[in-house]
Design an enzyme around this catalytic site. Structure first.
Site, PDB file in Angstrom:
ATOM      1  N   HIS A  82       0.862  -1.195   0.000  1.00  0.00           N
ATOM      2  CA  HIS A  82       0.000   0.000   0.000  1.00  0.00           C
ATOM      3  C   HIS A  82       0.892   1.236   0.000  1.00  0.00           C
ATOM      4  O   HIS A  82       1.939   1.252   0.624  1.00  0.00           O
ATOM      5  CB  HIS A  82      -0.879   0.003   1.261  1.00  0.00           C
ATOM      6  CG  HIS A  82      -1.877   1.110   1.289  1.00  0.00           C
ATOM      7  ND1 HIS A  82      -3.094   1.013   0.667  1.00  0.00           N
ATOM      8  CD2 HIS A  82      -1.834   2.347   1.850  1.00  0.00           C
ATOM      9  CE1 HIS A  82      -3.772   2.138   0.852  1.00  0.00           C
ATOM     10  NE2 HIS A  82      -3.037   2.963   1.566  1.00  0.00           N
ATOM     11  N   ASP A 161     -14.599   2.001   6.533  1.00  0.00           N
ATOM     12  CA  ASP A 161     -13.586   2.933   6.024  1.00  0.00           C
ATOM     13  C   ASP A 161     -14.135   3.772   4.883  1.00  0.00           C
ATOM     14  O   ASP A 161     -13.819   4.954   4.781  1.00  0.00           O
ATOM     15  CB  ASP A 161     -12.325   2.183   5.567  1.00  0.00           C
ATOM     16  CG  ASP A 161     -11.276   3.163   5.051  1.00  0.00           C
ATOM     17  OD1 ASP A 161     -10.878   4.048   5.834  1.00  0.00           O
ATOM     18  OD2 ASP A 161     -10.893   3.077   3.874  1.00  0.00           O
ATOM     19  N   ARG A 168     -14.203  12.117   6.538  1.00  0.00           N
ATOM     20  CA  ARG A 168     -12.952  12.795   6.923  1.00  0.00           C
ATOM     21  C   ARG A 168     -12.531  13.804   5.855  1.00  0.00           C
ATOM     22  O   ARG A 168     -12.032  14.879   6.154  1.00  0.00           O
ATOM     23  CB  ARG A 168     -11.843  11.766   7.148  1.00  0.00           C
ATOM     24  CG  ARG A 168     -12.016  10.994   8.451  1.00  0.00           C
ATOM     25  CD  ARG A 168     -11.087   9.796   8.488  1.00  0.00           C
ATOM     26  NE  ARG A 168      -9.701  10.160   8.355  1.00  0.00           N
ATOM     27  CZ  ARG A 168      -8.763   9.373   7.793  1.00  0.00           C
ATOM     28  NH1 ARG A 168      -9.079   8.165   7.333  1.00  0.00           N
ATOM     29  NH2 ARG A 168      -7.520   9.773   7.710  1.00  0.00           N
ATOM     30  N   SER A 183      -7.455   3.345   8.980  1.00  0.00           N
ATOM     31  CA  SER A 183      -8.006   3.301   7.623  1.00  0.00           C
ATOM     32  C   SER A 183      -7.181   2.351   6.738  1.00  0.00           C
ATOM     33  O   SER A 183      -7.718   1.458   6.072  1.00  0.00           O
ATOM     34  CB  SER A 183      -8.002   4.719   7.037  1.00  0.00           C
ATOM     35  OG  SER A 183      -8.206   4.706   5.660  1.00  0.00           O
ATOM     36  N   LYS A 187      -8.123  -2.038   5.944  1.00  0.00           N
ATOM     37  CA  LYS A 187      -8.301  -2.526   4.564  1.00  0.00           C
ATOM     38  C   LYS A 187      -7.316  -3.647   4.260  1.00  0.00           C
ATOM     39  O   LYS A 187      -7.660  -4.653   3.652  1.00  0.00           O
ATOM     40  CB  LYS A 187      -8.069  -1.394   3.554  1.00  0.00           C
ATOM     41  CG  LYS A 187      -9.206  -0.396   3.482  1.00  0.00           C
ATOM     42  CD  LYS A 187      -8.983   0.607   2.379  1.00  0.00           C
ATOM     43  CE  LYS A 187      -7.870   1.571   2.683  1.00  0.00           C
ATOM     44  NZ  LYS A 187      -8.194   2.973   2.760  1.00  0.00           N
TER      45      LYS A 187
HETATM   46  N1  URA Z   1      -4.844   6.272   2.657  1.00  0.00           N
HETATM   47  C1  URA Z   1      -5.898   5.619   3.193  1.00  0.00           C
HETATM   48  O1  URA Z   1      -6.302   4.582   2.695  1.00  0.00           O
HETATM   49  N2  URA Z   1      -6.472   6.153   4.296  1.00  0.00           N
HETATM   50  C2  URA Z   1      -6.065   7.293   4.865  1.00  0.00           C
HETATM   51  O2  URA Z   1      -6.626   7.709   5.845  1.00  0.00           O
HETATM   52  C3  URA Z   1      -4.972   7.972   4.288  1.00  0.00           C
HETATM   53  C4  URA Z   1      -4.375   7.422   3.181  1.00  0.00           C
END
Ligand code: URA
Length: 433
Positions: A82, A161, A168, A183, A187
């Protein structure tokens, strides 16, 4: 339990219990807690923080808010990656085949997302015929046959999320370490991999503006990953446009050049660093140095590139495009961005470069937008380079001369050029394991 009490408790800087956190996440996901109360709590978290235990509880509650992927039918160690968000970030297109060629399993499900260019699955659709909508059975079958599959999200992963991130975004509560950690990690945990590597961006244009903040985020991400039982590594990198290409098919072409061994530099370096972390954590290499050698050999002997071809073919795409990039979408107009100053490149505003791609049609402003895979730009000058007025800063790939001219103007404005030589900053700023 009352949501007002939870908000007040956090407003006063107190620690929330596991029950309270679960109550909030479940209630908000189901629509029982309204946006205005959730906004107040998110702001209280941003201002008051959360300790590691609370962050872990929040991550787990979010992970469990929807389906989780069961990858148990896949043999071997599964890895995922990620990035906290970069412009021109085609790392997954290079890294995934590189590590899959060494025996690590890549079972990657990605959402399309909004942004300056598409996500990895949009980019993969540059291969004629590539199907990102394969069934879960075919997905598992491909990972078992080829070691790699990358598909659009089918399962309803982490709905908490999706709702919280959207809220957010419009309430000024994105840059909070516990909220970013929960977050990202919820995931990744829902997606089922054993090894997780994270590319944490640092500097202007990223969530973490200072090196200290980026390190703190990286430390929290890895700590929560470990507490959740996953091998997790974070690499902190500079937030400048990654490599040279920005735009879907153009990025695919650049990724192929790296896998071919034709292109070196920071992009290859990042993929070798992330890849070495994966192979070491997966127990396939003894240490990072040995892992790097394996990955470099995979590029030299063509096995990493062949793995990309297998990924494409396995998902109904035209594998010939991996070896003949003229088969990828190509925009009709190409225009050089003539630099209007002489000096040295001090900074390239990554966000603004992303907006140039958006202007050309390479990104998605709303979920419904259709991306033009062929457009984008190739940066010819990077930080530290000398440039003379009249030289090209980059090539614009557009659908019309008009769009290209406007994009060239915008690209010129992305560059900060100073009279004195500029030392190129280190691209990789640290590794947290
Ligand atoms: N990437 C994400 O998936 N979530 C966040 O809060 C910030 C960056």
């Amino acid at each position: 339990m009352l949501m007002t009490d939870v908000i007040v408790k956090k407003r006063e800087g107190e620690k929330l219990s596991a029950e309270e956190i679960k109550f909030v996440v479940d209630g908000y996901t189901k629509g029982e807690i309204p946006d205005y109360q959730m906004s107040a709590l998110l702001m209280a978290i941003l201002l008051r923080g959360m300790d590691r235990e609370e962050t872990l509880e929040l991550t787990m509650a979010m992970r469990d808010s929807g389906e989780t992927l069961d990858l148990s039918a896949i043999k071997g160690v599964k890895a995922d990656k990620h990035s906290t968000g970069g412009v021109g970030d085609k790392t997954s297109l290079i890294l995934c085949p590189m590590v899959a060629a060494q025996g690590v399993k890549i079972a990657k499900m990605s959402g399309r997302g909004l942004g300056h260019t598409g996500g990895t699955i949009d980019k993969l659709e540059s291969f004629p015929g590539f199907n990102t909508g394969i069934s879960e059975e075919k997905f598992i079958e491909n990972v078992n046959s080829f070691g790699i599959a990358i598909a659009g999200q089918t399962a309803d992963l982490d709905p908490a999320d999706k709702k919280m991130y959207a809220l957010r975004d419009v309430t000024g509560t994105v840059p909070s370490i516990p909220l970013i950690v929960s977050s990202i990690m919820s995931k990744k945990l829902a997606a089922g991999a054993d090894v997780i590597v994270l590319d944490v961006k640092s500097g202007s244009g990223s969530f973490m503006k200072t090196a200290d903040d980026a390190r703190e985020l990286a430390e929290n991400l890895t700590a929560v990953g470990k507490l959740a039982g996953k091998k997790t590594v974070a690499v902190i990198t500079d937030m400048e446009p990654l490599g040279n290409a920005v735009g879907n098919a153009l990025e695919v072409k650049e990724a192929i050049e790296v896998l071919h061994g034709e292109k070196k530099g920071e992009l290859l370096e990042l993929c070798l660093t992330l890849g070495a972390c994966i192979l070491t954590e997966a127990g396939i290499a003894e240490n990072d140095a040995a892992a790097r050698k394996m990955l470099e050999k995979g590029i030299e002997d063509g096995s990493a590139l062949e793995k990309l071809a297998e990924l494409v073919e396995g998902q109904e795409g035209d594998r010939r495009a991996v070896f003949d990039t003229s088969l990828l979408p190509m925009a009709p107009v190409q225009l050089e961005t003539v630099c209007d100053r002489t000096g040295y490149v001090k900074h390239i505003c990554a966000d603004e470069v992303g907006l140039v791609s958006m202007h050309l049609g390479g990104g998605r402003a709303t979920k419904e937008s259709v991306i033009d895979l062929s457009v984008g730009l190739i940066l010819k000058k990077k930080v530290g380079d000398a440039v003379t007025a009249g030289e090209s800063l980059g090539t614009i790939h557009a659908q019309s001369v008009e769009a290209a001219k406007k994009a060239a103007e915008m690209l010129n404005a992305c560059y900060t050029i100073v009279p004195d030589p500029v030392e190129k900053p280190a691209f990789i700023k640290g590794i947290v394991r």
